[in-house]
Design a protein around this motif. Structure first.
Motif, short mmCIF file in Angstrom:
data_model
loop_
_atom_site.label_atom_id
_atom_site.label_comp_id
_atom_site.label_asym_id
_atom_site.label_seq_id
_atom_site.Cartn_x
_atom_site.Cartn_y
_atom_site.Cartn_z
N ARG A 65 6.26 4.14 16.36
CA ARG A 65 6.85 3.62 15.31
C ARG A 65 8.31 3.98 14.80
NH1 ARG A 65 2.65 4.06 10.91
NH2 ARG A 65 1.51 3.51 12.58
N CYS A 300 5.23 -7.26 -2.28
CA CYS A 300 3.84 -6.76 -2.80
C CYS A 300 3.09 -7.60 -4.10
CB CYS A 300 3.67 -5.47 -3.42
SG CYS A 300 5.11 -4.90 -4.59
N GLY A 314 4.16 -5.13 0.70
CA GLY A 314 2.98 -5.92 1.49
C GLY A 314 1.62 -5.44 0.73
N VAL A 315 1.66 -4.32 -0.31
CA VAL A 315 0.54 -3.86 -0.98
C VAL A 315 0.18 -5.14 -1.99
CG1 VAL A 315 -0.32 -2.22 -2.74
CG2 VAL A 315 1.36 -1.64 -0.61
N ASN A 330 2.79 0.82 2.76
CA ASN A 330 2.84 -0.67 3.32
C ASN A 330 1.51 -1.37 3.77
OD1 ASN A 330 5.38 0.15 2.99
ND2 ASN A 330 6.23 -0.18 5.13
N GLY A 331 1.19 -2.51 3.16
CA GLY A 331 0.19 -3.18 3.61
C GLY A 331 -1.14 -2.99 3.21
N THR A 332 -1.31 -2.03 2.39
CA THR A 332 -2.84 -1.70 1.73
C THR A 332 -3.22 -2.66 0.76
OG1 THR A 332 -2.60 0.73 2.49
CG2 THR A 332 -3.78 0.20 0.33
N GLU A 347 -0.84 3.41 5.11
CA GLU A 347 -0.63 2.07 5.64
C GLU A 347 -1.99 1.45 6.20
OE1 GLU A 347 3.03 1.16 8.13
OE2 GLU A 347 3.83 3.30 7.31
N ASN A 348 -2.03 0.15 5.72
CA ASN A 348 -3.20 -0.77 6.16
C ASN A 348 -4.23 -0.22 5.80
OD1 ASN A 348 -0.88 -2.76 7.10
ND2 ASN A 348 -0.66 -0.93 8.82
N VAL A 350 -7.89 -0.85 3.66
CA VAL A 350 -8.51 -1.69 2.85
C VAL A 350 -9.42 -1.10 1.89
CG1 VAL A 350 -10.12 -3.62 2.79
CG2 VAL A 350 -8.20 -3.55 4.38
N GLU A 381 -4.27 5.94 7.76
CA GLU A 381 -3.78 4.59 7.79
C GLU A 381 -4.92 4.04 8.75
OE1 GLU A 381 -1.40 4.26 11.88
OE2 GLU A 381 -0.30 5.07 10.26
N ASP A 382 -4.98 2.43 8.43
CA ASP A 382 -5.98 1.62 9.13
C ASP A 382 -7.42 1.89 8.51
OD1 ASP A 382 -4.01 0.10 10.40
OD2 ASP A 382 -4.11 1.91 11.64
#
Length: 424
Positions: A65, A300, A314-315, A330-332, A347-348, A350, A381-382
């Motif tokens: 990354r 977001c 992107g949240v 990001n992305g959560t 990040e990411n 759920v 993350e994830d």
């Protein structure tokens, strides 16, 4: 032969193990910061703002990354034919192959890179601090003192001095004694891990100590140079500098960004912090959303409440959700009706609907109280958190969890759920 007055060597290979699950799959310098940036953006931006246009970035732990983020250095104007930014991972030599084993060993393994530029001076930097510094001013100080080595130093509270290499100086700021993490410090002037070396001095020390196991600047190189009579000076820095090496300091430095008058200002025109900007849609704040004292990243979607928090790009925060005193990367996605207080969520992730995260008394973490503390909930993350669970303070979660992982839907304070690898 190419000739550069000063080149920078940026040490970005560390794991950052005190950040626990945040660095399980990513190098510490690549961890998100301030809703938009990554930690390495700060020293890279300092370089270009200081006129240093040749930077070697030494990577090792989980570099993907970091490498992707830096790319060819375009955001920092470091995409140059001569100089610019170069990623320097460990590589196989004809006689042997070895990982970087210490800060100085990593620099030694890249002697050929430095020799190519034949610099007068080499700037050594860490990739994991948040600060703004004019390295050109430090270089002028180095020249003025006819120094062989200059250490950037900062005054720290005496009770914290044992965490650092501390220096004792004379009236001219020439270093008389250097102690690496002393039990009983006699000074509170701490090394920031930022050094300017005259090239000949650095090269001689690296070659001489090349067989020193885990060769390190603070423990080996600087004491060696000092003992043989090199002129070593302290350059006192008075600005904001934060070592974000613990979850507590990482959370605190993010929270400081959202003060009405922030101690550390990301918005100054004359000293910009640059980063890789993806092409993303704008933010959306719903009709019933409430946002109070927060940083919101690009793209977001906010439908619930956000207070005193740093939200990455992107949240999605769904209807009825409340996020308070937290960092959401990001992305959560935060599900409907979920309440989060004082958490760091990577990040990411759920997070299901109807959860209550960060509740109850502060109980020490059972397995790693040295890492997971400060009243925080830390989620790697994830990860996936199911609907309708309650999570206490000083907890850590990593991986895809299910309702059966929570006793009666509850993870008490100080407990951990690690589905993704070993506990960090």
């Amino acid at each position: 032969m190419v000739r550069k007055e000063m080149i920078a060597m940026l040490l970005a290979g560390g794991q950052g193990s005190r950040l626990g699950v945040l660095t399980a799959n990513v190098a510490k310098p690549a961890v998100s910061f301030g809703g938009k940036y990554r930690i390495i953006d700060f020293p890279l931006s300092n370089c270009i703002n200081s006129g240093v246009d040749t930077v070697g970035v030494l990577t090792q732990y989980q570099p993907l990354r970091l490498n992707t983020h830096i790319g060819i250095g375009l955001p920092w104007d470091l995409d140059k034919n001569i100089g610019g930014v170069s990623i320097l991972p460990p590589y196989e030599k004809s006689s042997n192959s070895e990982w970087y084993t210490g800060t100085a060993n990593a620099i030694y393994q890249n002697l050929a890179y430095m020799e190519y530029y034949n610099p007068e001076y080499v700037l050594i930097l860490g990739g994991d601090h948040i600060y703004k510094m004019d390295y050109e001013a430090m270089l002028n100080y180095h020249k003025k003192n006819n120094a062989d080595i200059t250490l950037a130093c900062i005054s720290v509270p005496m009770e914290e001095a044992s965490r650092f290499g501390v220096v004792i100086t004379d009236e001219n700021n020439q270093i008389q004694e250097f102690e690496e993490k002393p039990e009983n410090p006699r000074s509170n002037l701490a090394s920031m891990g930022i050094y300017i070396f005259s090239w000949k001095v650095l090269k001689e020390a690296l070659v001489t100590l090349r067989n020193q196991p885990a060769c390190d600047f603070g423990k080996h190189i600087i004491p060696y140079c000092h003992e043989k009579g090199d002129r070593v000076f302290a350059y006192e820095y008075n600005g904001y500098w934060k070592d974000v090496g613990t979850l507590g300091s990482y959370w605190e430095s993010n929270m400081e960004l959202i003060d009405l008058i922030p101690i550390f200002n990301l918005y100054e025109e004359f000293w910009k912090i640059y980063t890789k900007n993806d092409t993303t849609p704008p933010q959306y704040i719903g009709a019933d959303a409430k946002v109070d004292k927060a940083i919101l990243g690009d793209s977001c979607d906010i439908y619930g409440e956000v207070k005193n928090s740093v939200i990455g790009s992107g949240v999605i925060i769904e209807e009825g959700a409340v996020v308070n005193n937290s960092i959401i990367m990001n992305g959560t996605v935060v599900g409907k009706g979920t309440v989060i207080d004082k958490a760091i969520i990577a990040e990411n992730v759920v997070i299901g609907a109807g959860c209550n995260i960060g509740v109850g008394e502060e109980v020490p973490n059972k397995l790693r109280p040295d890492i997971y503390g400060f009243g925080l909930v830390t989620i790697g993350e994830d990860s996936v958190i199911p609907d309708n669970v309650t999570i206490g303070k000083n907890t850590a979660i990593s991986g895809v969890t299910e309702l059966s992982d929570y006793v009666n839907g509850w993870l008490p304070g100080g407990e951990n759920i690690m589905k993704a690898g070993e506990l960090l």
